[in-house]
Design a protein around this motif. Sequence first.
Motif, PDB file in Angstrom:
ATOM      1  N   GLU A 233     -12.071  37.911  10.698  1.00 56.36           N
ATOM      2  CA  GLU A 233     -13.213  38.285  11.021  1.00 56.36           C
ATOM      3  C   GLU A 233     -13.817  39.865   9.465  1.00 56.36           C
ATOM      4  O   GLU A 233     -14.426  38.980   9.322  1.00 56.36           O
ATOM      5  N   MET A 234     -12.907  40.826   9.291  1.00 50.98           N
ATOM      6  CA  MET A 234     -13.433  41.371   7.834  1.00 50.98           C
ATOM      7  C   MET A 234     -13.448  40.318   6.547  1.00 50.98           C
ATOM      8  O   MET A 234     -14.334  40.506   5.861  1.00 50.98           O
ATOM      9  N   TYR A 235     -12.822  39.912   6.622  1.00 52.81           N
ATOM     10  CA  TYR A 235     -13.297  38.541   5.072  1.00 52.81           C
ATOM     11  C   TYR A 235     -13.911  38.023   5.623  1.00 52.81           C
ATOM     12  O   TYR A 235     -14.919  37.354   3.823  1.00 52.81           O
ATOM     13  N   ASN A 236     -14.103  37.785   6.613  1.00 49.07           N
ATOM     14  CA  ASN A 236     -15.583  37.134   6.873  1.00 49.07           C
ATOM     15  C   ASN A 236     -17.158  37.440   6.223  1.00 49.07           C
ATOM     16  O   ASN A 236     -18.165  37.205   5.266  1.00 49.07           O
ATOM     17  N   ASP A 237     -16.536  39.036   6.390  1.00 49.08           N
ATOM     18  CA  ASP A 237     -17.683  39.706   5.671  1.00 49.08           C
ATOM     19  C   ASP A 237     -17.763  39.850   4.584  1.00 49.08           C
ATOM     20  O   ASP A 237     -19.177  40.352   3.967  1.00 49.08           O
ATOM     21  N   LEU A 238     -16.896  40.422   4.116  1.00 50.08           N
ATOM     22  CA  LEU A 238     -16.599  40.669   2.229  1.00 50.08           C
ATOM     23  C   LEU A 238     -17.078  39.687   1.513  1.00 50.08           C
ATOM     24  O   LEU A 238     -17.476  39.173   0.492  1.00 50.08           O
ATOM     25  N   LEU A 239     -16.412  37.817   2.223  1.00 51.34           N
ATOM     26  CA  LEU A 239     -16.823  36.755   1.524  1.00 51.34           C
ATOM     27  C   LEU A 239     -18.316  37.471   1.419  1.00 51.34           C
ATOM     28  O   LEU A 239     -19.148  36.972   0.134  1.00 51.34           O
ATOM     29  N   LEU A 240     -19.245  37.458   1.875  1.00 49.74           N
ATOM     30  CA  LEU A 240     -21.150  37.299   2.304  1.00 49.74           C
ATOM     31  C   LEU A 240     -21.131  38.460   0.660  1.00 49.74           C
ATOM     32  O   LEU A 240     -21.894  38.439  -0.125  1.00 49.74           O
TER      33      LEU A 240
ATOM     34  N   ILE B 231      -4.235  35.479   1.685  1.00 50.77           N
ATOM     35  CA  ILE B 231      -4.765  33.831   1.288  1.00 50.77           C
ATOM     36  C   ILE B 231      -4.372  33.516   2.751  1.00 50.77           C
ATOM     37  O   ILE B 231      -5.699  33.348   2.791  1.00 50.77           O
ATOM     38  N   ALA B 232      -3.811  33.903   3.523  1.00 51.37           N
ATOM     39  CA  ALA B 232      -4.664  33.314   5.002  1.00 51.37           C
ATOM     40  C   ALA B 232      -4.524  34.026   5.354  1.00 51.37           C
ATOM     41  O   ALA B 232      -5.724  33.210   7.083  1.00 51.37           O
ATOM     42  N   ASN B 233      -5.179  35.432   5.084  1.00 48.90           N
ATOM     43  CA  ASN B 233      -6.028  36.607   6.255  1.00 48.90           C
ATOM     44  C   ASN B 233      -7.684  36.236   6.232  1.00 48.90           C
ATOM     45  O   ASN B 233      -8.692  35.535   6.456  1.00 48.90           O
TER      46      ASN B 233
ATOM     47  N   ILE C  87       3.118  47.966  -3.943  1.00 50.22           N
ATOM     48  CA  ILE C  87       0.845  49.114  -3.811  1.00 50.22           C
ATOM     49  C   ILE C  87       0.615  48.240  -3.084  1.00 50.22           C
ATOM     50  O   ILE C  87      -0.438  48.063  -2.333  1.00 50.22           O
ATOM     51  N   LEU C  88       0.181  47.021  -3.650  1.00 49.88           N
ATOM     52  CA  LEU C  88      -0.949  45.750  -3.009  1.00 49.88           C
ATOM     53  C   LEU C  88      -0.553  45.336  -1.146  1.00 49.88           C
ATOM     54  O   LEU C  88      -1.131  45.800  -0.555  1.00 49.88           O
ATOM     55  N   VAL C  89       0.727  45.779  -0.941  1.00 49.38           N
ATOM     56  CA  VAL C  89       1.173  45.619   0.198  1.00 49.38           C
ATOM     57  C   VAL C  89       0.541  47.469   1.247  1.00 49.38           C
ATOM     58  O   VAL C  89      -0.284  46.986   2.907  1.00 49.38           O
ATOM     59  N   LYS C  90       1.109  48.416   0.279  1.00 49.10           N
ATOM     60  CA  LYS C  90       0.385  49.549   1.055  1.00 49.10           C
ATOM     61  C   LYS C  90      -1.232  49.685   0.659  1.00 49.10           C
ATOM     62  O   LYS C  90      -1.294  50.199   1.826  1.00 49.10           O
ATOM     63  N   SER C  91      -1.629  49.291   0.093  1.00 58.25           N
ATOM     64  CA  SER C  91      -3.751  49.733  -0.234  1.00 58.25           C
ATOM     65  C   SER C  91      -4.155  48.975   1.216  1.00 58.25           C
ATOM     66  O   SER C  91      -3.237  47.788   1.181  1.00 58.25           O
ATOM     67  N   LYS C  92      -5.293  48.848   1.451  1.00 56.20           N
ATOM     68  CA  LYS C  92      -5.877  48.757   2.587  1.00 56.20           C
ATOM     69  C   LYS C  92      -6.331  47.480   2.699  1.00 56.20           C
ATOM     70  O   LYS C  92      -7.739  47.375   2.233  1.00 56.20           O
ATOM     71  N   PRO C  93      -6.520  46.424   3.224  1.00 55.44           N
ATOM     72  CA  PRO C  93      -7.068  44.901   3.168  1.00 55.44           C
ATOM     73  C   PRO C  93      -9.184  45.693   3.646  1.00 55.44           C
ATOM     74  O   PRO C  93      -9.657  46.169   4.050  1.00 55.44           O
ATOM     75  N   GLY C  94      -9.765  44.967   2.661  1.00 49.94           N
ATOM     76  CA  GLY C  94     -10.936  45.542   2.455  1.00 49.94           C
ATOM     77  C   GLY C  94     -11.047  45.995   1.058  1.00 49.94           C
ATOM     78  O   GLY C  94     -12.225  46.274   1.093  1.00 49.94           O
ATOM     79  N   ASN C  95      -9.817  46.655   0.899  1.00 50.34           N
ATOM     80  CA  ASN C  95     -10.144  47.096  -0.899  1.00 50.34           C
ATOM     81  C   ASN C  95     -10.710  48.414  -0.784  1.00 50.34           C
ATOM     82  O   ASN C  95     -11.771  49.465  -1.094  1.00 50.34           O
TER      83      ASN C  95
ATOM     84  N   ILE D 161       9.685  26.494   3.518  1.00 55.31           N
ATOM     85  CA  ILE D 161      10.738  27.810   4.244  1.00 55.31           C
ATOM     86  C   ILE D 161      10.366  29.521   4.518  1.00 55.31           C
ATOM     87  O   ILE D 161      10.105  29.078   5.557  1.00 55.31           O
ATOM     88  N   ASN D 162       8.719  28.598   4.730  1.00 56.43           N
ATOM     89  CA  ASN D 162       8.436  30.074   5.326  1.00 56.43           C
ATOM     90  C   ASN D 162       6.642  29.409   5.656  1.00 56.43           C
ATOM     91  O   ASN D 162       6.021  29.225   4.924  1.00 56.43           O
ATOM     92  N   ILE D 163       6.455  30.080   6.880  1.00 57.52           N
ATOM     93  CA  ILE D 163       4.756  30.434   7.245  1.00 57.52           C
ATOM     94  C   ILE D 163       4.582  31.237   7.420  1.00 57.52           C
ATOM     95  O   ILE D 163       4.766  32.107   8.210  1.00 57.52           O
ATOM     96  N   ILE D 164       3.006  31.421   6.625  1.00 59.22           N
ATOM     97  CA  ILE D 164       2.392  33.056   7.191  1.00 59.22           C
ATOM     98  C   ILE D 164       1.273  32.950   7.845  1.00 59.22           C
ATOM     99  O   ILE D 164      -0.046  31.370   7.462  1.00 59.22           O
ATOM    100  N   HIS D 165       0.984  34.070   9.111  1.00 58.34           N
ATOM    101  CA  HIS D 165       0.731  33.373   9.873  1.00 58.34           C
ATOM    102  C   HIS D 165      -0.939  34.364   9.310  1.00 58.34           C
ATOM    103  O   HIS D 165      -0.310  35.178   9.457  1.00 58.34           O
ATOM    104  N   PRO D 166      -1.871  33.273   9.386  1.00 58.11           N
ATOM    105  CA  PRO D 166      -3.016  35.277   8.826  1.00 58.11           C
ATOM    106  C   PRO D 166      -2.927  35.954  10.310  1.00 58.11           C
ATOM    107  O   PRO D 166      -2.785  35.327  11.523  1.00 58.11           O
ATOM    108  N   ASN D 167      -3.476  37.073   9.576  1.00 58.12           N
ATOM    109  CA  ASN D 167      -4.280  38.556  11.229  1.00 58.12           C
ATOM    110  C   ASN D 167      -5.475  38.305  11.315  1.00 58.12           C
ATOM    111  O   ASN D 167      -6.044  38.501  10.291  1.00 58.12           O
TER     112      ASN D 167
END
Length: 541
Positions: free
Chosen positions: A505-512, A442-444, A357-365, A494-500
Motif C-alpha cells: 500500500e505504501m509503495y502504491n503511494d511512493l510510485l506516484l 520487488i515482491a512488496n 544495510i538494506l534490510v535495516k533501512s526503512k521501507p519507503g526510505n 527454491i524460494n518463494i518470497i511473499h509480499p508484505n
Amino acid sequence: MDRYFLGIDASTQSLTLILIDYNEGEILYKDSVNYDKDLPQYHTQNGTIPNEDEKIVHSNPLMWIDALEMAFERFKGSGFDLIQVSAISGSGQQHGTVYLDTTFPDILANLDPKKSLSSQIRNSLSRETSPIWMDSSTNNQCEEIRKALGGRARTIEITGSDTFERFSGPQIRKFWQEDKSAYQRTDTIHLVSSFISSILVGKNAPIDHGDGAGMNLMNIETRKWDQRALDATAPNLKNKLPSLTLSHTIVGTISPYFIQKYGFSPKLKVVAWSGDNPNSLIGVGLISKGKVAISLGTSDTYFGYLKNLKVDPKGEGHVFGAPTGDYMSLICYKNGSLAREKIKDVFGLDWDSFSKILVKSKPGNEGKIMLPYFFPEIVPLVLKPQVYRFGFDENDISANIRGIIEAQVLSMRLHSQWIAEHPQEIYATGGASANKEILQIIANVFGVNVKKFDIPDSAALGAAMRAAKSYYTPEEPKLSWEDIAMKFVDKHTINIIHPNMDLHEMYNDLLLLYEKCEDFVLRNKEDPEPLRKEFMVKYFE
Ligand code: ADP
Ligand code: XUL
C-alpha cells in the motif's frame, strides 16, 4: 543416449555453458568464463572496451570466441565425453553486431583445428570491434530512421519498437555514415547470437525472430526484413543480412573443427541461437499468460510472454518474437547491476554488508528518493548520466542503498504499465537474483509472490531446453513447452518470497511520488516537494 543437451550464453560479462540431462531434468555441468578475469589480454572492463566517451560501448568479437573455446576446453577436461551431446543452442547479448567480409564463409568452411578460432576468424572482420547493447551513441541515427519511417507510431507498428540507440539498425547506420569503405567491404552483418552459431555450423547461420526483432529492421508482423526499415538504415543492407528463421530451426550439424578438436559427435545438431531475453523466457518457464520475469543481470530486464502481438504506444518497451513462436514484451534498463555496484563500491562494501544495510533501512526510505542514472539510461531515455537525490546526499549509506533499489523496482512498475496485465507472480533470475533482500522489495512493490530459482543462468538453461525441444520434436511432436518447463523449471524454484501487503500500500503511494520526481527532472513538470512532504508525514511521523 539422446539425453544430453548444451546451452551457451554469450552475455555481457561472461560466457556460460550448461549441460542438461533431459531424462533426469538435471543440470549436470555448469561453467562460466569471465571475460575480464579469464581473458585479461582483451583489457575489458565488465566485458566492454574502455572508452573516454561513455556513450560508445563496444566489445571484441574475438574475445567471445576465445571464451567459447575456453569453455569447451574446460568442459572436455571435466571428464564428460562430449560425443554424447545430441544438440546445442545458445543465447547472445541482444542487439550487438559483428561485421564480416567476403572471406568469412571460406574461413569457416576450412577451419584448422590445430589453430585457435580467433586467429583464423580475425582476418574476416571488416570492423574490429562490435557495438553492444550498452552503446547509446546513435541518437541522431534513431531520429533519422524514425523520421524516414513516418514517425514514432509507424516505427513501433512496423518493427515492434521505437528506434533505440542500442538497436542494430541505428548502429549499422552510424557505421555506414562514419566509415563508408568499411561498410562496403562488409559482406555479412551478424548479431552476437548468429555470429557464434555460424562458427558452430561452419557457415553463415540465420538470425532468429527473437533476436531479429531487436534490430529495428524486421517487420514484427510478417517476421521478414522490412524493406522500408532497411532503406531508412543503410544502402544495400538486405544483401548484408543473414536470413531470418524460426527460433526452433535446426540450422546445421556441428562443424568438423569442433568434432576434431573437442570430440563432439558429427551428428550434433545446432539449433538457431537467440537473444538472452528470449532464451530466459524459456529458462524461467514463461510460456503462459500472467507470468512475468525480472532478470537482474548486467542490464535489468522486465519481460513476459504475449500470446498476441501488443506494442507499447509510448515506445519505451519492445515486442520480440518468443522462442515458442508467439511474442514477448520486454523493457530494458541499463542502470542494473553496474549501477548497484557503484553504490556498493563507493562505500567499500561486499554484497553481504550491502544487504545487511538494506534490510535495516526503512521501507519507503523516509521519503528519500533517488533517480539512479549512473550510466545513460534506456527507460526513461537519459543520454547524459546524472544521479538525482531528493532529501539526502551521496554520503548517506543507508539512504543510497535503499534509494537505488527502490528506484529501480519502482521504475520497473511504472514503465511496465503498458503491458496492462498486472503480473500474478514474478520469476527472478540473473546474477543479482541471489540477493533475497532485493527480491523482497520487488515482491512488496508489485504486491505479488516472487519466485527465485537455484539457477540464476536462465538464458543458458533456456538455450539447452530449446536444444532439447527442437531435437525431440520430429520424433515426439507432442512434447510441449509445458513438459519441458515442468522438468527443469518447476523443480528448481527454491524460494518463494511473499509480499508484505501493508508495505505494498505504501509503495502504491511512493510510485506516484516517484513518477512526479521523474516528471520534474526529465519533463520539467511541477516540483514534487509538497507531495514528498505529505508522504513523509503520512508514513514517517
Ligand atoms: P550477465 O549475464 O549480464 O553478464 P549476470 O546475470 O551474470 O550478468 O549478473 C552479474 C551481476 O550480478 C554482477 O555484475 C553483480 O553485480 C551481480 N551480483 C552477483 N551477486 C550479487 C548479490 N548477492 N547481490 C547483488 N548483485 C549481485
Ligand atoms: C535487451 C538488452 C539487454 C541485452 C543484454 O533489449 O538490451 O538485456 O540483451 O543482456
